[in-house]
Design a protein around this motif. Structure first.
Motif, PDB file in Angstrom:
ATOM      1  N   ILE A   1      20.080 -44.745  42.594  1.00  0.00           N
ATOM      2  CA  ILE A   1      21.433 -45.531  41.963  1.00  0.00           C
ATOM      3  C   ILE A   1      22.435 -45.655  42.946  1.00  0.00           C
ATOM      4  CG2 ILE A   1      22.894 -46.948  39.967  1.00  0.00           C
ATOM      5  CD1 ILE A   1      20.992 -45.132  38.123  1.00  0.00           C
ATOM      6  N   ARG A   2      23.045 -47.020  43.278  1.00  0.00           N
ATOM      7  CA  ARG A   2      23.997 -47.746  44.457  1.00  0.00           C
ATOM      8  C   ARG A   2      24.999 -48.065  43.235  1.00  0.00           C
ATOM      9  NH1 ARG A   2      26.570 -45.928  48.816  1.00  0.00           N
ATOM     10  NH2 ARG A   2      24.446 -44.906  49.431  1.00  0.00           N
ATOM     11  N   LEU A   3      26.350 -47.908  43.140  1.00  0.00           N
ATOM     12  CA  LEU A   3      27.058 -49.454  42.374  1.00  0.00           C
ATOM     13  C   LEU A   3      28.513 -49.153  42.713  1.00  0.00           C
ATOM     14  CD1 LEU A   3      27.084 -49.628  38.539  1.00  0.00           C
ATOM     15  CD2 LEU A   3      26.666 -47.092  40.058  1.00  0.00           C
ATOM     16  N   THR A   4      28.892 -50.326  42.847  1.00  0.00           N
ATOM     17  CA  THR A   4      30.945 -50.065  42.833  1.00  0.00           C
ATOM     18  C   THR A   4      31.029 -49.968  41.594  1.00  0.00           C
ATOM     19  OG1 THR A   4      30.823 -52.338  42.063  1.00  0.00           O
ATOM     20  CG2 THR A   4      31.110 -52.052  44.557  1.00  0.00           C
ATOM     21  N   VAL A   5      32.367 -49.236  41.410  1.00  0.00           N
ATOM     22  CA  VAL A   5      33.376 -48.478  40.005  1.00  0.00           C
ATOM     23  C   VAL A   5      33.909 -49.632  39.748  1.00  0.00           C
ATOM     24  CG1 VAL A   5      32.615 -46.459  41.103  1.00  0.00           C
ATOM     25  CG2 VAL A   5      35.204 -48.045  41.236  1.00  0.00           C
ATOM     26  N   GLY A   6      33.979 -51.072  39.596  1.00  0.00           N
ATOM     27  CA  GLY A   6      34.734 -52.131  39.108  1.00  0.00           C
ATOM     28  C   GLY A   6      34.283 -51.290  37.092  1.00  0.00           C
ATOM     29  N   GLY A   7      35.368 -51.450  36.563  1.00  0.00           N
ATOM     30  CA  GLY A   7      35.082 -51.762  34.944  1.00  0.00           C
ATOM     31  C   GLY A   7      33.853 -50.179  34.648  1.00  0.00           C
ATOM     32  N   LEU A   8      33.708 -49.311  35.452  1.00  0.00           N
ATOM     33  CA  LEU A   8      33.428 -48.660  34.634  1.00  0.00           C
ATOM     34  C   LEU A   8      33.922 -47.704  34.041  1.00  0.00           C
ATOM     35  CD1 LEU A   8      30.909 -45.806  35.299  1.00  0.00           C
ATOM     36  CD2 LEU A   8      31.924 -45.007  37.075  1.00  0.00           C
ATOM     37  N   SER A   9      33.235 -46.932  32.858  1.00  0.00           N
ATOM     38  CA  SER A   9      34.503 -46.094  31.918  1.00  0.00           C
ATOM     39  C   SER A   9      33.547 -44.985  31.492  1.00  0.00           C
ATOM     40  CB  SER A   9      34.647 -46.513  31.018  1.00  0.00           C
ATOM     41  OG  SER A   9      32.859 -46.288  29.905  1.00  0.00           O
ATOM     42  N   ALA A  10      33.474 -43.832  30.819  1.00  0.00           N
ATOM     43  CA  ALA A  10      33.267 -42.316  30.726  1.00  0.00           C
ATOM     44  C   ALA A  10      31.651 -43.114  29.729  1.00  0.00           C
ATOM     45  CB  ALA A  10      34.093 -41.782  29.742  1.00  0.00           C
ATOM     46  N   GLN A  11      31.812 -44.304  28.787  1.00  0.00           N
ATOM     47  CA  GLN A  11      30.804 -44.408  27.956  1.00  0.00           C
ATOM     48  C   GLN A  11      29.919 -44.801  28.820  1.00  0.00           C
ATOM     49  OE1 GLN A  11      30.513 -44.204  24.325  1.00  0.00           O
ATOM     50  NE2 GLN A  11      28.246 -45.501  24.757  1.00  0.00           N
TER      51      GLN A  11
ATOM     52  N   GLU B   1      22.943 -40.484  31.258  1.00  0.00           N
ATOM     53  CA  GLU B   1      22.257 -39.138  30.710  1.00  0.00           C
ATOM     54  C   GLU B   1      20.642 -39.413  30.604  1.00  0.00           C
ATOM     55  OE1 GLU B   1      25.333 -37.908  27.601  1.00  0.00           O
ATOM     56  OE2 GLU B   1      27.042 -37.783  29.189  1.00  0.00           O
ATOM     57  N   GLY B   2      19.987 -38.327  30.118  1.00  0.00           N
ATOM     58  CA  GLY B   2      18.871 -37.829  30.747  1.00  0.00           C
ATOM     59  C   GLY B   2      17.776 -38.405  31.352  1.00  0.00           C
ATOM     60  N   MET B   3      18.341 -39.570  31.866  1.00  0.00           N
ATOM     61  CA  MET B   3      17.545 -40.374  32.949  1.00  0.00           C
ATOM     62  C   MET B   3      16.232 -39.622  33.757  1.00  0.00           C
ATOM     63  SD  MET B   3      18.412 -43.127  32.692  1.00  0.00           S
ATOM     64  CE  MET B   3      17.796 -44.286  34.366  1.00  0.00           C
ATOM     65  N   PRO B   4      15.228 -39.586  32.974  1.00  0.00           N
ATOM     66  CA  PRO B   4      14.005 -38.382  33.876  1.00  0.00           C
ATOM     67  C   PRO B   4      13.739 -38.413  35.500  1.00  0.00           C
ATOM     68  CG  PRO B   4      13.556 -40.506  32.341  1.00  0.00           C
ATOM     69  CD  PRO B   4      14.802 -40.877  32.590  1.00  0.00           C
ATOM     70  N   ALA B   5      13.854 -39.759  36.261  1.00  0.00           N
ATOM     71  CA  ALA B   5      13.657 -39.674  37.388  1.00  0.00           C
ATOM     72  C   ALA B   5      14.483 -39.413  38.242  1.00  0.00           C
ATOM     73  CB  ALA B   5      12.433 -40.960  37.268  1.00  0.00           C
ATOM     74  N   LEU B   6      16.121 -40.135  37.643  1.00  0.00           N
ATOM     75  CA  LEU B   6      17.299 -40.324  38.816  1.00  0.00           C
ATOM     76  C   LEU B   6      17.599 -39.122  40.011  1.00  0.00           C
ATOM     77  CD1 LEU B   6      19.186 -42.255  39.717  1.00  0.00           C
ATOM     78  CD2 LEU B   6      20.332 -41.601  38.317  1.00  0.00           C
ATOM     79  N   GLU B   7      17.919 -39.099  41.015  1.00  0.00           N
ATOM     80  CA  GLU B   7      17.287 -38.075  41.947  1.00  0.00           C
ATOM     81  C   GLU B   7      19.130 -38.419  43.042  1.00  0.00           C
ATOM     82  OE1 GLU B   7      14.239 -38.515  44.533  1.00  0.00           O
ATOM     83  OE2 GLU B   7      12.689 -38.101  42.753  1.00  0.00           O
ATOM     84  N   SER B   8      19.322 -39.805  42.596  1.00  0.00           N
ATOM     85  CA  SER B   8      20.475 -40.030  43.440  1.00  0.00           C
ATOM     86  C   SER B   8      21.638 -41.465  42.828  1.00  0.00           C
ATOM     87  CB  SER B   8      20.154 -40.903  45.437  1.00  0.00           C
ATOM     88  OG  SER B   8      21.307 -40.876  46.208  1.00  0.00           O
ATOM     89  N   LEU B   9      22.841 -40.936  42.931  1.00  0.00           N
ATOM     90  CA  LEU B   9      23.564 -41.553  42.434  1.00  0.00           C
ATOM     91  C   LEU B   9      25.245 -41.440  43.624  1.00  0.00           C
ATOM     92  CD1 LEU B   9      24.612 -42.826  39.549  1.00  0.00           C
ATOM     93  CD2 LEU B   9      25.412 -40.601  38.933  1.00  0.00           C
ATOM     94  N   CYS B  10      25.313 -42.957  43.521  1.00  0.00           N
ATOM     95  CA  CYS B  10      26.818 -42.743  44.501  1.00  0.00           C
ATOM     96  C   CYS B  10      27.255 -44.172  43.678  1.00  0.00           C
ATOM     97  CB  CYS B  10      26.315 -43.777  45.485  1.00  0.00           C
ATOM     98  SG  CYS B  10      27.575 -44.083  46.623  1.00  0.00           S
TER      99      CYS B  10
END
Length: 273
Positions: free
Chosen positions: A180-190, A196-205
């Motif tokens: 997953i790669r995404l821009t952070v506009g509108g990103l919050s802790a929620q 959380e708990g995503m079973p197959a996620l290997e890379s996060l940007c």
């Protein structure tokens, strides 16, 4: 390159050895400029039976139906191109581009929810990149991802979608996504909680530069990442965290991950770059 020159190359030089091709058009050169044609695309498929990757830049494809593209393509990239409303309609022939695994839609202004829904016909599709597709709505993304549950890579960059709504749609429909790669506009802790708990996620940007007051802290990012059992790469771009305390917190909190903190790369204005 003018289509006339392309025809010459097809007849004289291009054959089964060609696997990847990048072409530029004349979208911004006026109505009298030469444009790509369906006949040229069909000839490309006939002359180059092993063509796997096609990248088109600043091209007017409004008169080039998707059915004319080489059926052997596994990767299709459109950068600053114009397409028609019917270009990706779901009702079209489902056998079009049967091998397509990756599609990149970068600054394609006409691309909207109906086009996104049309991507569900590509059953081999595993990678989708949306860059600057500002007509795609949160409802359109959520509806389409329901039928694209087999995606393994999703990038949503520079769109009008909030990061939280994108992560919610991902968590609901893309349980097998790996990158997953995404821009952070509108990103919050929620929003992070949705992952959380995503079973197959290997890379996060997460990519800047838009930082809102609700932007999660490095500690909150670490806490969410620790719930992802297969996460091995965390990348943060353009948030100004390089060399700061934030970078130290991420590296210390995620010792099992490759943590990459850097500025956003400068975007070239030259299509051939």
């Amino acid at each position: 390159m003018r289509p006339k020159v392309m025809w010459h190359l097809l007849r004289r030089y291009m054959a089964s050895r060609l696997h990847s091709l990048r072409m530029g058009g004349y979208l911004f050169s006026g109505s009298q400029a030469p444009q790509l044609s369906p006949a040229l695309m069909r000839a490309l498929g006939q002359k180059c039976p092993n063509l796997r990757r096609l990248c088109l830049h600043v091209a007017d494809l409004s008169m080039v139906p998707i059915t004319s593209l080489p059926s052997t393509l596994r990767t299709l990239e459109l950068h600053s191109c114009e397409i028609s409303m019917i270009w990706l309609q779901k009702e079209q022939d489902p056998t079009v581009l049967p091998l397509l695994e990756c599609i990149v839609l970068d600054r394609v202004p006409a691309f909207r929810d109906e086009h996104l829904q049309g991507l569900t016909r590509f059953r081999a599709l595993r990678s989708l990149v949306l860059g600057g597709t500002y007509r795609v709505t949160e409802t359109g993304l959520d509806t389409s991802l329901q039928e694209l549950s087999y995606l393994q890579r999703l990038e949503v960059l520079g769109c009008t979608l909030s990061a939280d709504s994108t992560l919610l749609a991902i968590s609901r429909h893309l349980r097998d996504v790996r990158k997953i790669r995404l821009t952070v506009g509108g990103l919050s802790a929620q929003g992070l909680v949705f992952l959380e708990g995503m079973p197959a996620l290997e890379s996060l940007c997460f990519q800047g530069p838009l930082i809102t007051p609700e932007m999660p802290t490095p500690a909150q990012i670490v806490a969410s990442c620790l719930t992802m059992p297969k996460l091995r790469v965390l990348e943060v771009q353009g948030l100004g965290w390089e060399g700061q305390e934030a970078e130290r917190v991420l590296c210390k909190g995620l010792p099992h991950c490759m943590v990459i903190v850097r500025a956003c790369p400068k975007e070239s204005m030259d299509w051939w770059m």
